[in-house]
Structure formats: C-alpha cells, structure tokens
Design an enzyme around this catalytic site. Sequence first.
Site, mmCIF file in Angstrom:
data_model
loop_
_atom_site.group_PDB
_atom_site.id
_atom_site.type_symbol
_atom_site.label_atom_id
_atom_site.label_comp_id
_atom_site.label_asym_id
_atom_site.label_seq_id
_atom_site.Cartn_x
_atom_site.Cartn_y
_atom_site.Cartn_z
ATOM 1 N N HIS A 281 159.708 -107.904 -5.229
ATOM 2 C CA HIS A 281 159.754 -106.238 -5.491
ATOM 3 C C HIS A 281 158.765 -106.181 -6.583
ATOM 4 C CE1 HIS A 281 163.012 -104.863 -2.822
ATOM 5 N NE2 HIS A 281 163.401 -106.015 -3.749
ATOM 6 N N GLU B 127 172.769 -110.870 0.447
ATOM 7 C CA GLU B 127 172.722 -108.880 0.129
ATOM 8 C C GLU B 127 173.159 -107.903 1.570
ATOM 9 O OE1 GLU B 127 168.932 -108.416 -2.279
ATOM 10 O OE2 GLU B 127 168.190 -109.787 -0.434
ATOM 11 N N ASP C 249 171.113 -104.251 -2.789
ATOM 12 C CA ASP C 249 171.193 -103.618 -0.737
ATOM 13 C C ASP C 249 172.667 -103.882 -0.456
ATOM 14 O OD1 ASP C 249 168.193 -103.412 -0.027
ATOM 15 O OD2 ASP C 249 167.951 -105.449 -1.693
#
Length: 259
Positions: A47, A151, A177
């Site tokens: 990210h 996740e 997530d």
Amino acid sequence: MASKKSLKSRLQDGEKLLGHFLLSFSPELAEIAARAGFDFIIVDMEHGAGGIREALHCIRAIEAAGCSTVLRVPDISQAWAKKALDLGPDGIMFPMVETGRSASEAVSFCRYRPDGVRGCAYSVVRDSNFGFDDGYLGNYADKLFIMCQIESEEGVKNVKEIVAVDGMDCVMMGPRDLSASLGILNDPGNPKLKSVMRVAETAVLASDPANGGAYLAGMARAQDKTGDLRARGYHVVLGSTDVSLYKKAVVDEVNAFKA
C-alpha cells in the site's frame, strides 16, 4: 559489531514483538521509529508508494539503528518475493493468503532449490552481503521470518491448513480486508467480525510454533489496542503506521491553534 538476533530466534526465546508500518518510504521516519524502540519495521510495498529502490534506502536506515525490517510485498508472486528478498530484509510478509497451497507457494518463493524455486543470484545480491557472507547458504532460511496474512473469509476457513505449512512462521491477521470480505466494510466493531477473528486466532494459538505451528500477529485498532492483543496471546503486534501518526499530530496541532 555483534549481529542482532533474528526475529524468529527472539520469538523462540519467548519475546513478544512490537512492529510499526512504514508507508511513507521515508528513511528518516524509518530510522526514528527504529530508534524509538520498535522491534521491527514493516516497509509496506503493498500500500505504500515506494518500490524496490526506495525500500532499500529504508532498510539501510533501519539497520543502522539496530532494528529489523520486514518487507510486505504486493501479492503472492515469485517475482516480487525474489526482488524483495535479494535486498536482505529480516522477514517478508505475503498478503491475502487464502489456502494452504498459496502459503506453500509463498514459502517456496523464499527457498532455493531443491527446497523451493527462488532464483539464484546469491553471490551478487545484498542478502548475502554481495557474496562476502561465506555461510549464507547454510543459514539464510533459518534467519528469514516468513509471515502470511489471513485477510478473507476463505483464509479463515482454511486457517488450519495454512498454519500447518512447513516453513511458514507467522499468521498475520488483516481485520480490514476481512471485514470487507464479510460484507461489513468499515464496521470494525461488528460482532460477526469479532467472531470470525476469534476462530482464526484460536486455531493459530492452538498450534505449536516449535513443532510446525505458527506465531500469531495482528494490528492494533481502536477496538483492539496493543495491550488487548498481547493479553489475548498474540506473539507479534503491529502498533501503528507512520502516516496515521503524522496525520494525527498535524491535525491536533492545527485544531489546537484554531481553537
């Protein structure tokens, strides 16, 4: 200079570890966090805005401060794992691991043949000190800390087979997530999320890391502070991100002035 203990050996000695996410790819912030006393810094290539070259600068800053580095790669990819590992981090994190097979693939990307499929450039990459480490091939696997993130609902469903994968050291829970996969995006206090999280936590904690099991890692949130996770048996806790800490600091300063 004495070499620092590996993350794996510290956990084997019974330590609880606190980590920090670095999304800014700022070597200065990386060094500050390392000197503040975190046990390791995760340089987030999933990210964060940086790539391999920027990650290398951060690793050097973290190492200079005597701390450990884990690189989170964007996906379960042989190419990404190879590029990341050649930089010489202390650990690697794979996101969105949903089956034992994907966990096995992740581990294979970290091992040279015949134990895996990692590309062989060990005589010229930073991971082996550019070939100056004569004992590298004998101990590289023992030093590397491999983390797989659960996740999704599918990942929780298959948590026991993921935990059982040989060479996979740590399961990292990803509540954001996971909540999205459950259809409850941005509802971190939802009882359904808590219930599913407990299923995964229980399965990991029931395993024995010394006998093929895994350590449990998680991210602190408003609903689960660092102390809460530690009290529930988490071995590794991620306490904060550089971006969120900076955002809070500047917002607080601006609000204090305007008030």
